[in-house]
Design a protein around this motif. Structure first.
Motif: not given
Lengths: 136, 136, 136
Positions: A55-59, A123-131, A84-86, A35-36
């Motif tokens: 900000e969160q996507t780039l982080q 709460a507060g997180l808009l995106i999560e990414i795994d690879a 994963y987006l919300t 997450v960001g």
């Protein structure tokens, strides 16, 4: 037997449970859901890079990249990114940020496959990414 | 050509569709999404281990482990666990159960990577987990 | 170094961002999240095969299959299918369609593992599926 190696960038916050931010075994490298969160600061709780999707996507992408690099891999080795987006309303903006980011990374191989779905996140997180990456 | 082998623990309920609880091909082992169903009893519908997150998480982990073992693997071989919860409010409790469980398993390798997201599941189910393992 | 190859069936719509519909590297093939879009027509926006779960499920499976075939793989090579539905009430019908479809495909190997969860998808889309295959 091939060892499974934990990939733990020094900048990362400690995982909230007994899992590794990344693992590598043979030529397979798996990055846990990122997450960001900003780079870890001693004695400070995990803090998102900011409230915005940008900000969160780039982080988040920077956090994934740090784990890849810890395992001797790069974006070129990544086979699959799960995003994963919300909010379905964030799809177009995320794609813009995503495209610009990978444009700058200068890939020499085709981009990874991707699945994007809309889920709940803390709460507060808009995106999560795994690879998932395949090295070599 | 390497065979793909179905991993079907005798204790597992029959899948509700034409999929395998686990498959192994070469050194890759994939466990299908497991939930907290008790071991199969002839003539009885699949039944969750109980209504609580604790009961379901422990049974789900036991169900994943049975498939790993059917394929000659162990928790040490697992690269990635995907945890699907239905409620963000369950995260802290799931982590406690998860940590205690893996503490008891006596891993000799680093813990797997993990992604946790919040989705919908069929009524009565609070958690689902799948796993990717690399053997050897 | 092994090349990562993009798998781009001629019939597929252009991805909405910088990702590949499928990639293959060595013996690992990853299919990106597919939805029920009809084959691409020049100058036409991506269009679902129809409003029903049946139409979209069958088109989605056809889209996954096209990418597998582009990479020299078949359903027999698939280890894992991730099925994303938007409504728990669609589970039984999706399974019926899924079972009948794979019955017709004449698999010679055990069916893939599978995880089904319920998420949000863009308006009008009822199902998304991605796939991991191991070749050879």
């Amino acid at each position: 037997m091939t060892d499974k190696i934990a990939l733990v960038p020094a900048t990362h916050t400690v995982p909230p449970a007994k899992f590794s931010h990344g693992v590598k075994k043979g030529n397979i490298l798996q990055v846990a859901g990122q997450v960001g969160f900003l780079p870890h600061e001693e004695g400070k709780a995990p803090t998102p890079a900011g409230p915005t999707l940008r900000e969160q996507t780039l982080q988040t992408l920077a956090n994934v990249k740090a784990i890849l690099e810890e395992g001797g891999a790069s974006w070129d080795d990544v086979m699959m990114l799960r995003v994963y987006l919300t909010d379905v309303g964030h799809f177009a903006e995320m794609n813009e940020i995503y495209n610009a980011y990978f444009e700058e990374q200068g890939l020499t191989q085709p981009p990874a496959a991707r699945t994007t779905v809309y889920v709940g996140l803390p709460a507060g997180l808009l995106i999560e990414i795994d690879a998932l990456a395949v090295l070599g």
